[in-house]
Design a protein around this motif. Structure first.
Motif, short mmCIF file in Angstrom:
data_model
loop_
_atom_site.label_atom_id
_atom_site.label_comp_id
_atom_site.label_asym_id
_atom_site.label_seq_id
_atom_site.Cartn_x
_atom_site.Cartn_y
_atom_site.Cartn_z
N LEU A 281 0.84 -1.20 0.00
CA LEU A 281 0.00 0.00 0.00
C LEU A 281 0.87 1.25 0.00
O LEU A 281 1.79 1.37 0.81
N ILE A 282 0.62 2.14 -0.91
CA ILE A 282 1.31 3.42 -1.08
C ILE A 282 2.72 3.23 -1.65
O ILE A 282 3.13 3.94 -2.58
N LEU A 474 -5.83 5.46 -3.44
CA LEU A 474 -4.45 5.08 -3.13
C LEU A 474 -4.36 4.13 -1.95
O LEU A 474 -3.60 3.17 -1.97
N HIS A 475 -5.16 4.39 -0.92
CA HIS A 475 -5.03 3.57 0.29
C HIS A 475 -6.35 3.21 0.95
O HIS A 475 -6.42 2.26 1.72
N GLY A 476 -7.42 3.97 0.70
CA GLY A 476 -8.69 3.69 1.37
C GLY A 476 -8.54 3.74 2.87
O GLY A 476 -7.82 4.58 3.42
N THR A 477 -9.18 2.81 3.55
CA THR A 477 -9.07 2.73 5.01
C THR A 477 -7.83 1.95 5.45
O THR A 477 -7.51 1.92 6.62
N GLY A 478 -7.15 1.34 4.48
CA GLY A 478 -6.01 0.49 4.81
C GLY A 478 -6.40 -0.97 4.88
O GLY A 478 -5.53 -1.85 4.93
N TYR A 479 -7.71 -1.24 4.86
CA TYR A 479 -8.15 -2.64 4.93
C TYR A 479 -9.31 -2.93 3.98
O TYR A 479 -9.91 -4.01 4.06
N ASN A 480 -9.66 -2.00 3.11
CA ASN A 480 -10.74 -2.28 2.16
C ASN A 480 -10.24 -2.40 0.72
O ASN A 480 -11.01 -2.25 -0.22
N THR A 493 -20.52 5.38 -2.91
CA THR A 493 -21.98 5.37 -2.73
C THR A 493 -22.70 6.26 -3.73
O THR A 493 -23.90 6.09 -3.95
N ASN A 494 -21.99 7.21 -4.33
CA ASN A 494 -22.61 8.10 -5.31
C ASN A 494 -22.38 7.65 -6.76
O ASN A 494 -22.64 8.39 -7.70
N GLY A 495 -21.87 6.44 -6.94
CA GLY A 495 -21.69 5.90 -8.29
C GLY A 495 -20.39 6.24 -8.96
O GLY A 495 -20.15 5.82 -10.10
N ARG A 496 -19.51 6.98 -8.32
CA ARG A 496 -18.18 7.23 -8.86
C ARG A 496 -17.33 5.97 -8.71
O ARG A 496 -17.52 5.19 -7.78
N VAL A 497 -16.36 5.79 -9.62
CA VAL A 497 -15.53 4.59 -9.58
C VAL A 497 -14.05 4.95 -9.63
O VAL A 497 -13.65 6.05 -10.00
N GLY A 498 -13.24 3.97 -9.28
CA GLY A 498 -11.78 4.10 -9.33
C GLY A 498 -11.18 2.73 -9.15
O GLY A 498 -11.88 1.72 -9.07
N PHE A 499 -9.85 2.66 -9.09
CA PHE A 499 -9.20 1.36 -8.87
C PHE A 499 -7.90 1.54 -8.11
O PHE A 499 -7.30 2.62 -8.08
N ASN A 500 -7.49 0.45 -7.48
CA ASN A 500 -6.17 0.33 -6.86
C ASN A 500 -5.53 -0.91 -7.45
O ASN A 500 -6.13 -1.98 -7.44
#
Length: 808
Positions: A281-282, A474-480, A493-500
């Motif tokens: 992560l990171i 980049l990191h989220g909560t560190g566990y998701n 929750t608003n329908g936006r997307v991304g990836f790691n």
């Protein structure tokens, strides 16, 4: 990691236990009945004989799975045959057989047929046909592989890269003849459309530079960073290495370059990525975010369903080799081997080194939501589920009221933390029972999906929201984020997307291609109704998501918490700023007659000099996919020419004309460095491989030790754009991706990713560490903005001077 709660989970079967939403509960009772439902067949011996019980549904699934697997194998064999003989079409073989046979039976002498008939009875018509077929096959194979290797020789020519292009400029005679030859082999009327891997056998191997050339390039690259005494010392070390141990090390690399497909890539993957023990992560994983000017739906389940379906369609194009290979100038192919591991791939931790495991197929994904893991089947009767069917599954997960078991919510922190810690924990707690089954489900999934419980927001009037969007990716909560999977698809929750994305299996260009496809596909093909739901009606009741079960012992819970504390510290330290430069973009840069990438890199050099008060070794990633299994090479933008220009920009005695001339010279040198890196004339991968050989031989090199320990305080990368032929910004102007980014390479440095997204916009992703008093991402972003403005003003002033002189 994932863990299946029962044998039915392992088999991927819907459970018939009554629940409010059809999802298999994490805690179950009535284990005997559950096991009975899961077994495909059972038998018992009674006093009356054999009693056999068959579960036809399970057997049907097993049969369908087998049929699908064999179909994929047959497709693969067929495609491998087509790509193996490219550029010759397979039907040309039958044409050759017909021509040879016709000529023979017409009475014309065909070389080779008479010789074969001396062995076989010539009176037999069948033997004559066999002889004609044998001669035809031999001749066809000779012509086919002659063409294939001729194409390989042609692709070794790289002179076209160094020739200036543009209005009023034409290629050299040598390049024109080269274009004619390539087109003759690949563009003739009988040629077939190339498949994804059609050119793999024709792409040349990465050339190995000489030690002398690498030493010269290295010394030139560090000259602006060293004073006279330091440079003399480094020059001495380089000369000693070149005339000493470097000769022996180079011999081993020459041998490897003859033997291996690529003398760099396997060692790069192994030693730079897989042997790294620090958290992914990171430090290693990178991210990408949504097209900000498009927001097709606010429905989380619908957007997730469409994105999942599009990715699965892209995976199918790769499997069938129907994805068109990327061609530079429409003539020269890029190596496509990295696409193979896009899906069905995971990185498995080891105590000393990790390994990458890729499965040929995967019929499910794993979804994480509010601390719970769900296995979701993505096929029905050998077809990919439609978006409307996937939406039902995603909504079922969102509506599920169950709570995570102890330790489940933060479980993925193990994948984000120290690799050795994760390896030990995995061996101790995840090699048997429920945990093993669930872990298998995650690792063998096509990819990982996170239905986040927060929105991903973008607001031009509030830049901090975009920074948070990037941080969530980049990191989220560190566990998701399951950091071991090839990538995690994230939906807000608003329908936006991304990836790691995990980095070892491929470079960012592959994920950028997939992401561009996802964004463009939504723009080209309407997928949502007026209410924001997916179009269409499910043809059947989709398989219910299966809740994965976990049995996490106290020692495992302690290991999870330990990993999370490491990850939490990393998250607290990261300083990320996403800067949208919309004053101008590629449109203005092209009027300056300068390479857009060189232009931006010079702006970064100017900004860093003002920010840090000094110059620094700078890393820019360049691809080497013009060669078989090529990955990346380093371009060093901090050059003698760039530092001279930056110093001139801060010197009031220099005139506008002098500054522009120095800038053009710096950009030209940068472009040359980029071209050299692309054609195998870089220096850093060569030095890296020499260092690896020295370690194998257990010999010490003061030169290599010092060179490989130099910090990259400014690490940069341009996100590729326009890889898909589907992308047409004139037709779909809202399909501008904001790109993505990564963490800083040095603790006291910056990581800068940028994407020249359109004619009037450039996105910068700037990262640094809050713990370093010398770095500040927001301040550096402001310095970049000021540098871009200063360069624009410089050229505007220069153009005014040119106009005034021309009017005289």
């Amino acid at each position: 990691m994932e863990n299946l709660g029962s044998l039915s989970s392992v088999l991927g079967l819907p459970c018939t236990s009554p629940t409010s939403n059809g999802i298999v509960p994490k805690e179950r009772k009535g284990g005997m009945a559950e096991a009975h439902q899961a077994v495909a067949f059972s038998f018992a011996i009674t006093h009356e004989g054999w009693d056999v019980n068959l579960d036809r549904e399970v057997l049907h699934l097993v049969l369908a799975s087998g049929v699908r697997s064999w179909k994929k194998r047959l497709f693969r064999i067929q495609n491998n045959l087509k790509t193996g003989i490219y550029p010759s079409p397979l039907y040309s073989l039958w044409g050759t057989v017909a021509a040879v046979s016709g000529a023979h039976f017409y009475g014309l002498p065909v070389p080779g047929v008479k010789e074969i008939l001396k062995i076989l009875p010539a009176e037999d018509e069948k033997n004559q046909i066999i002889a004609c077929a044998g001669v035809s096959l031999a001749g066809w194979l000779t012509a086919t592989f002659t063409a294939k290797y001729a194409l390989k020789l042609l692709y070794m020519y790289k002179g076209w890269m160094y020739e200036e292009r543009g209005p009023g400029r034409s290629p050299s005679l040598k390049t024109r003849l080269w274009i004619l030859a390539v087109n003759t082999l690949t563009g003739h009327p009988m040629s077939i459309k190339p498949m994804l891997y059609s050119f793999q056998g024709s792409i040349p191997r990465l050339p190995l530079p000489s030690v002398k050339d690498t030493m010269q390039r290295y010394l030139r690259s560090v000259r602006p960073l060293l004073n006279d005494s330091e440079y003399e010392r480094m020059e001495k070390l380089a000369k000693e290495f070149q005339n000493g141990i470097g000769v022996k090390l180079q011999r081993y690399l020459i041998l490897k370059s003859w033997w291996a497909t690529n003398y760099v890539s396997d060692w790069w993957e192994e030693y730079v990525y897989l042997r790294g023990r620090s958290p992914l992560l990171i430090n290693s994983n990178f991210y990408g975010i949504d097209a900000l000017f498009m927001h097709p739906t606010s429905n989380q389940a619908a957007r997730a369903a469409v994105a999942i379906n599009t990715i699965l369609q892209f995976r199918r194009l790769i499997e069938r080799q129907e994805l068109e290979p990327i061609m530079l100038q429409g003539l020269v192919p890029l190596c496509s081997w990295q696409y193979e591991r896009l899906c069905n791939t995971t990185r498995v931790p080891g105590v000393e080194t990790d390994k990458i495991i890729h499965w040929e197929d995967s019929k499910h994904i794993v979804v994480y939501h509010k601390g719970r893991y769900f296995k979701v089947l993505i096929y029905y009767k050998n077809r990919i589920l439609k978006p409307c069917e996937l939406e039902v599954q995603m909504q079922a997960i969102l509506d599920d009221p169950s709570q995570p078991v102890d330790g489940e919510e933060r479980l993925a922190a193990l994948t984000a933390g120290e690799r050795t810690h994760w390896a030990h924990t995995r061996m101790e707690h995840f090699f048997k029972g429920t945990n093993r089954a669930s872990l298998d489900a995650i690792e063998k999934a096509a990819f990982f999906v996170c239905l986040d419980d927060i929105p991903y927001e973008f607001d031009r009037n509030n830049p901090d929201k975009l920074d948070k969007f990037g941080g969530d990716m980049l990191h989220g909560t560190g566990y998701n984020r399951w950091c071991d999977k090839s990538f995690t698809l994230c939906i807000g929750t608003n329908g936006r997307v991304g990836f790691n994305a995990e980095h070892s299996w491929a470079d960012a260009a592959i994920m950028a291609h997939l992401w561009e496809w996802v964004v463009v596909d939504e723009a080209m093909d309407p997928r949502y109704n007026a209410q924001g739901h997916t179009l269409g009606t499910p043809e059947f009741k989709p398989p219910a998501p299966i809740r994965l079960g976990w049995d996490l012992k106290p020692t495992c819970l302690a290991a999870i918490e330990q990993a999370y504390m490491v990850v939490r510290d990393l998250i607290d330290k990261i300083d990320l700023k996403i800067f949208m430069h919309d004053n101008y973009g590629k449109g203005f840069i092209k009027t300056c007659k300068i390479s857009p990438d060189a232009y931006v890199q010079m702006a970064l050099q100017l900004a860093y000099r003002r920010n840090a008060g000094k110059f620094s070794l700078t890393y820019e990633a360049s691809m080497t996919r013009l060669y078989r299994e090529g990955r990346t090479e380093t371009v060093r933008p901090c050059t003698i020419e760039s530092t001279a220009w930056v110093n001139a920009m801060n010197d009031k005695s220099k005139t506008t004309v002098e500054k522009v001339e120095l800038l053009k010279k710096a950009c030209k040198q940068h472009q040359l460095g980029y071209q050299n890196a692309m054609v195998g004339k870089g220096l850093d991968r060569h030095l890296f491989c020499l260092y690896v050989v020295s370690k194998y031989l257990e010999v010490d090199s003061p030169f290599l030790k010092e060179v490989l320990s130099e910090p990259w305080r400014l690490s940069t990368s341009q996100t590729p754009h326009g890889q898909s032929s589907k992308l047409d910004l004139k037709k779909y102007p809202q399909c501008i991706s904001a790109g993505g980014g990564f963490g800083p390479v040095a603790d006291d440095g910056y990581g800068v990713s940028y994407i020249i997204a359109g004619e009037d916009i450039i996105f910068f992703h700037v990262s640094s560490n809050k713990s370093c008093p010398e770095t500040d991402s927001k301040k550096f972003a402001q310095d970049i903005e000021q540098a871009l403005q200063d360069i624009r003003t410089l050229f505007q002033d220069y153009q005014k001077i040119q106009t005034a002189q021309n009017s005289k």
